[in-house]
Motif scaffolding. Structure first.
Motif, PDB file in Angstrom:
ATOM      1  N   SER A 115       3.207   7.780   8.107  1.00  0.00           N
ATOM      2  CA  SER A 115       2.240   8.830   8.426  1.00  0.00           C
ATOM      3  C   SER A 115       2.234   9.919   7.360  1.00  0.00           C
ATOM      4  CB  SER A 115       2.546   9.438   9.806  1.00  0.00           C
ATOM      5  OG  SER A 115       3.882   9.857   9.883  1.00  0.00           O
ATOM      6  N   ARG A 116       3.283   9.971   6.534  1.00  0.00           N
ATOM      7  CA  ARG A 116       3.322  10.989   5.487  1.00  0.00           C
ATOM      8  C   ARG A 116       2.497  10.590   4.262  1.00  0.00           C
ATOM      9  NH1 ARG A 116       8.572  13.370   2.413  1.00  0.00           N
ATOM     10  NH2 ARG A 116       9.610  12.560   4.261  1.00  0.00           N
ATOM     11  N   ASN A 117       2.458   9.304   3.950  1.00  0.00           N
ATOM     12  CA  ASN A 117       1.787   8.912   2.708  1.00  0.00           C
ATOM     13  C   ASN A 117       0.518   8.089   2.915  1.00  0.00           C
ATOM     14  OD1 ASN A 117       2.727   6.258   3.275  1.00  0.00           O
ATOM     15  ND2 ASN A 117       4.592   6.592   2.096  1.00  0.00           N
ATOM     16  N   GLU A 298       7.765   2.984  -4.214  1.00  0.00           N
ATOM     17  CA  GLU A 298       7.505   3.323  -5.615  1.00  0.00           C
ATOM     18  C   GLU A 298       6.397   4.359  -5.722  1.00  0.00           C
ATOM     19  OE1 GLU A 298       6.661  -0.370  -7.519  1.00  0.00           O
ATOM     20  OE2 GLU A 298       8.694  -1.172  -7.169  1.00  0.00           O
ATOM     21  N   PHE A 299       5.351   4.207  -4.922  1.00  0.00           N
ATOM     22  CA  PHE A 299       4.262   5.186  -4.894  1.00  0.00           C
ATOM     23  C   PHE A 299       4.789   6.543  -4.454  1.00  0.00           C
ATOM     24  CE2 PHE A 299       0.900   7.549  -2.845  1.00  0.00           C
ATOM     25  CZ  PHE A 299      -0.214   7.345  -3.643  1.00  0.00           C
ATOM     26  N   SER A 300       5.583   6.557  -3.378  1.00  0.00           N
ATOM     27  CA  SER A 300       6.080   7.827  -2.840  1.00  0.00           C
ATOM     28  C   SER A 300       7.020   8.518  -3.802  1.00  0.00           C
ATOM     29  CB  SER A 300       6.789   7.565  -1.506  1.00  0.00           C
ATOM     30  OG  SER A 300       5.881   7.042  -0.558  1.00  0.00           O
ATOM     31  N   GLN A 301       7.867   7.760  -4.467  1.00  0.00           N
ATOM     32  CA  GLN A 301       8.791   8.367  -5.427  1.00  0.00           C
ATOM     33  C   GLN A 301       8.047   8.915  -6.631  1.00  0.00           C
ATOM     34  OE1 GLN A 301      11.366   4.873  -5.702  1.00  0.00           O
ATOM     35  NE2 GLN A 301      13.029   5.978  -4.707  1.00  0.00           N
ATOM     36  N   ARG A 302       6.938   8.288  -6.972  1.00  0.00           N
ATOM     37  CA  ARG A 302       6.143   8.727  -8.127  1.00  0.00           C
ATOM     38  C   ARG A 302       5.347   9.982  -7.796  1.00  0.00           C
ATOM     39  NH1 ARG A 302       3.888   4.212  -8.894  1.00  0.00           N
ATOM     40  NH2 ARG A 302       1.746   4.541  -8.175  1.00  0.00           N
ATOM     41  N   TYR A 303       4.820  10.070  -6.575  1.00  0.00           N
ATOM     42  CA  TYR A 303       3.894  11.144  -6.235  1.00  0.00           C
ATOM     43  C   TYR A 303       4.556  12.310  -5.518  1.00  0.00           C
ATOM     44  CZ  TYR A 303      -0.236   8.522  -7.635  1.00  0.00           C
ATOM     45  OH  TYR A 303      -1.184   7.853  -8.368  1.00  0.00           O
TER      46      TYR A 303
END
Length: 305
Positions: A115-117, A298-303
């Motif tokens: 729900s966060r991303n 990977e998306f969350s760590q990047r953004y």
């Protein structure tokens, strides 16, 4: 050498269970922690899909769920065979699945979201020119379609806790308060509730909203999500009047029955090595489910870092 036992607890567990944990968080935070923690055994005080995700991300660790009954209505309402046929009926779409889903469900997905991303990942896919189907949460998907004018086909399952919040009860509660009032809501809630909200976001997002709140100090803040997070909110901001949103007139008592199966005795037994071991997933199932989860991480760590 003694084995290292790490206990993870979701915000929706009881306060005394959170106090027993090495890490408390939402689904994204706990997924990241499970992947990186150097544990021999992970005790997951949450629900089964969370424990499965921990095992998928850290397959070398033993993962124990304290109670066999800790499931989720989004899982039990989804027939995986029917889901597979539904997915195959949209061959030119990207299948995005909410993390509140079984390992078998995740294995049929291209991306996993929390729900966060979810907003950012689906916006990213649309920006790339992709078409998206979304499962399993109908309410979350309906909100995304409304908020961003998407036309995503949706699977039809709901969180039985969040689905109980309703606009009529909120209207009555708001009418009874003469002063300022606010509503913050989790996107698993029905669309009429979310349309009324001052903020819609993840469990951690709502907690962050409460921590940052600096408007009318005497306002009543209604929270449309499971009542476990109210402990964290009131601990962070004891100066605020924070109430769970009502599910019908006069009732403010909405709990996840599956999260509450994580009793002190059950968690202590799990920490001692007793409980439900997540040892039934095959390597092929875990490999297939890991790919869309890793895309999300990977998306969350990047953004987000």
């Amino acid at each position: 050498m003694s084995r290292r036992v790490v206990t993870l607890a979701h915000y929706y567990t009881e306060p005394h269970i959170q106090q027993m944990a090495d890490k408390v968080g939402d689904s994204l935070e706990l997924s990241l922690y499970a992947k990186e923690c150097e544990a021999d055994t992970i005790v997951f005080a949450g629900v089964r899909f969370m424990a499965e995700t921990a095992k998928i991300l850290n397959p070398q660790a033993e993962v124990i769920l304290p109670d066999r009954g800790s499931t989720c209505s989004l899982v039990t309402q989804t027939d995986v065979t029917a889901l597979k046929a539904w997915r195959e009926s949209y061959p030119d779409h990207v299948h995005v699945s909410y993390i509140n889903s079984s390992a078998e469900h995740k294995a049929l997905s291209d991306w996993i979201v929390t729900s966060r991303n979810v907003d950012d990942i689906i916006a990213h896919l649309y920006a790339e020119g992709k078409k998206v189907i979304f499962s399993p949460d109908r309410n979350m998907g309906a909100y995304l379609n409304f908020q961003y004018d998407y036309d995503m086909p949706l699977w039809s399952a709901v969180c039985e806790v969040h689905d109980k919040f309703n606009q009529a009860a909120l209207d009555e509660a708001f009418a009874a308060i003469s002063g300022d009032k606010y509503l913050i809501a989790h996107p698993e809630s029905p669309l009429p509730v979310l349309q009324k909200a001052d903020y819609v976001g993840s469990t951690s997002g709502m907690l962050g909203w409460i921590k940052a709140y600096h408007s009318a100090p005497d306002a009543t803040i209604f929270v449309a999500t499971e009542d476990g997070i109210l402990y964290n909110m009131r601990k962070a901001r004891p100066d605020l009047k924070i109430e769970q949103a009502p599910i019908y007139a006069g009732c403010q008592c909405n709990q996840c029955p599956y999260m509450k199966l994580n009793t002190q005795q059950a968690v202590e037994r799990a920490q001692a090595g007793e409980g439900i071991r997540i040892d039934y997933l095959t390597e092929a199932q875990m490999d297939a489910a890991r790919l869309p989860i890793e895309r999300m991480l990977e998306f969350s760590q990047r953004y987000y870092q």
